[in-house]
Design an enzyme around this catalytic site. Sequence first.
Site, PDB file in Angstrom:
ATOM      1  N   GLY A  53      15.305  61.365  31.092  1.00 27.80           N
ATOM      2  CA  GLY A  53      15.829  60.133  31.959  1.00 27.80           C
ATOM      3  C   GLY A  53      15.161  60.052  33.069  1.00 27.80           C
ATOM      4  O   GLY A  53      14.050  60.903  33.251  1.00 27.80           O
ATOM      5  N   GLY A  88      14.098  61.073  36.465  1.00 25.75           N
ATOM      6  CA  GLY A  88      14.673  62.305  37.165  1.00 25.75           C
ATOM      7  C   GLY A  88      14.067  62.012  38.529  1.00 25.75           C
ATOM      8  O   GLY A  88      14.656  62.768  39.513  1.00 25.75           O
ATOM      9  N   ARG A  89      13.054  61.398  38.631  1.00 21.71           N
ATOM     10  CA  ARG A  89      12.785  61.004  40.197  1.00 21.71           C
ATOM     11  C   ARG A  89      12.350  59.499  40.528  1.00 21.71           C
ATOM     12  O   ARG A  89      11.741  59.190  41.538  1.00 21.71           O
ATOM     13  CB  ARG A  89      11.662  61.804  40.707  1.00 21.71           C
ATOM     14  N   LYS A 114       8.949  55.753  42.434  1.00 16.06           N
ATOM     15  CA  LYS A 114       8.776  57.048  41.721  1.00 16.06           C
ATOM     16  C   LYS A 114       8.780  58.129  43.121  1.00 16.06           C
ATOM     17  O   LYS A 114       7.670  58.194  43.742  1.00 16.06           O
ATOM     18  CB  LYS A 114       7.532  57.037  41.221  1.00 16.06           C
ATOM     19  N   GLY A 173      13.615  65.537  42.449  1.00 17.43           N
ATOM     20  CA  GLY A 173      13.413  64.150  42.589  1.00 17.43           C
ATOM     21  C   GLY A 173      12.434  63.347  43.165  1.00 17.43           C
ATOM     22  O   GLY A 173      12.443  62.387  43.382  1.00 17.43           O
ATOM     23  N   ARG A 190      10.989  53.033  26.881  1.00 14.59           N
ATOM     24  CA  ARG A 190      10.212  53.923  26.408  1.00 14.59           C
ATOM     25  C   ARG A 190      10.630  54.222  24.678  1.00 14.59           C
ATOM     26  O   ARG A 190      11.540  53.870  24.377  1.00 14.59           O
ATOM     27  CB  ARG A 190      10.161  55.103  27.025  1.00 14.59           C
ATOM     28  N   ASP A 203       8.753  60.235  25.509  1.00 19.47           N
ATOM     29  CA  ASP A 203       9.135  59.559  26.785  1.00 19.47           C
ATOM     30  C   ASP A 203       8.370  59.107  27.608  1.00 19.47           C
ATOM     31  O   ASP A 203       8.864  58.469  28.746  1.00 19.47           O
ATOM     32  CB  ASP A 203      10.211  60.568  27.349  1.00 19.47           C
ATOM     33  N   ASN A 204       6.811  59.293  27.413  1.00 20.13           N
ATOM     34  CA  ASN A 204       5.962  58.578  28.192  1.00 20.13           C
ATOM     35  C   ASN A 204       5.190  57.615  27.568  1.00 20.13           C
ATOM     36  O   ASN A 204       4.121  57.271  27.757  1.00 20.13           O
ATOM     37  CB  ASN A 204       4.883  59.802  28.574  1.00 20.13           C
ATOM     38  N   ASP A 237       3.155  56.461  33.117  1.00 29.90           N
ATOM     39  CA  ASP A 237       3.334  57.855  33.611  1.00 29.90           C
ATOM     40  C   ASP A 237       2.001  58.775  33.707  1.00 29.90           C
ATOM     41  O   ASP A 237       1.685  59.428  32.850  1.00 29.90           O
ATOM     42  CB  ASP A 237       4.288  58.450  32.677  1.00 29.90           C
TER      43      ASP A 237
END
Length: 527
Positions: free
Chosen positions: A129, A131-132, A151, A164, A221, A290-291, A300
């Site tokens: 998820g 995260g930051r 970000k 984060g 994603r 996830d990227n 990312d």
Amino acid sequence: MVQCTKPVRRARRGVRARPKSSRYGRIPLLFSPLTATGSAINVDDLPLDNSFAELPPAFYTRLMPTPLTAPYFVAASARAAALVNLDPALLAQDDVVATFTGNHVPPRAKPLAAVYSGHQFGVWAGQLGDGRAILLGQLAGPHGPMELQLKGAGKTPYSRMGDGRAVLRSSIREFLCSEAMAALGIPTTRALMVTGSDQGILRETVESAAVVTRMAPSFVRFGSFEHWSSRDQPEELRILADYVIATFYPELAGAPNPYRALLEEVTRRTAHMIAHWQAVGFMHGVMNTDNMSILGLTLDYGPFGFMDAFDSEHICNHTDQQGRYSYANQPQVGHWNCYALAQALLPLIGSVEEAQDALEVYQSAFAGKIDELLRAKLGLASAQDDDAQLFDAMFTLMHANHADFTLFFRRLGALRLDAPELDAQLRDMFIAREDFDAWAVRYRARLRLDNSIDSDRKLAMDRVNPKYVLRNYLAQAAIEKAQNKDFSEVARLLAVLEHPFDEQPHNDHYAALPPDWASHLAVSCSS
């Protein structure tokens, strides 16, 4: 190849996917260039929308960003600002800096962090998820709405053991590379601006914090779909797929099986994107599922790199000890990631055979696009059956001699068809000069098949072979100045990279070979 540690259920054979109606339509362009009134941007009047926030609450967590101490302006992209109708000259305003750091949230914003899962280095990692990263919302622009994501804006429920935050060096790298890739014509997310703070962030050492505001039509994603499939929640999977189709691929809604059509189109876009990477010597570094963008965008920017001395096995990510994401492996990994997406979409597609048929497009799409790009890079006006052998011989030669990737193609444009005695600049890039001479004989013979004209060919090749790319040492020089509160080199480097194909004689030093000290630079997942 490592299998998932958590099983993903397959759809039963014979299940027929039926297109469902969706309430998520394409977002209308309701706003003309407003946002700047007079000599200031009124951040509280920013016409933010957020179509992703209309999904059920299970898809995200609504939360506010965590403020940073005394944020300041670092850099902004005028080209990115134009995509959301913002005046770049006004982005250094204190309240704009506060907004795009997360210290102030406009009334219309619906900040959230999205949940997703994914495979990391080929291993199922489970729930991940944002995260930051915190999504503020969308701004409309001349080419459609763009989501604005902060970000480094603080902890979220998906931060796991992270803080984060993002640091200044990685934020500058992502900012510069996002805009450099766009200027190269490569599908990518964009970066609006970077803000900084003297607040300390612990990495290998204590570094200063920063936030990069990145933009894309969507940050959904592959892992967003893997999340619901792995949890055996087909309704949420369908809702997400319907949202993506209705909002970003409306032309697929009328297909006999829109979910199969979605997989095929995403697979094609992914293949094309990676072909573009290979053609400029770009290495992503962390091609986890996830990227991977559902829109086929480069997403990312962490331990990325542009090739200097060509090595097909080069690994730009120091963390990647096994070389899974080496330059040579990127096309294969892209295909693998599409298979992971297909596995996630199976409950909707309803047929293993249909999913496999959709995936078949990858090889032909990649091969067709890379051949097209390489012919353009070599100034070839037609396609010949033995072009692949010419390309393979070229890369074998470059690999054996570690020729600089960017400089080789740029200098190749100056080759004179009937004057091999003038090849000195090219020959000097190769230790085995006689091997280059042998390849050049083949190349000249191939050019003659096209009745190639030197001046016309050079103009065409200079339009596709960049003189300037974001080499690691250039980014590092800008970062070191920025760490001392001198942001001039970030702005200067951005201006150079926005025109990668132009000669820019006054900026020739940005196209030079890397200095010796640059060989010791390393980037990792912490970057």
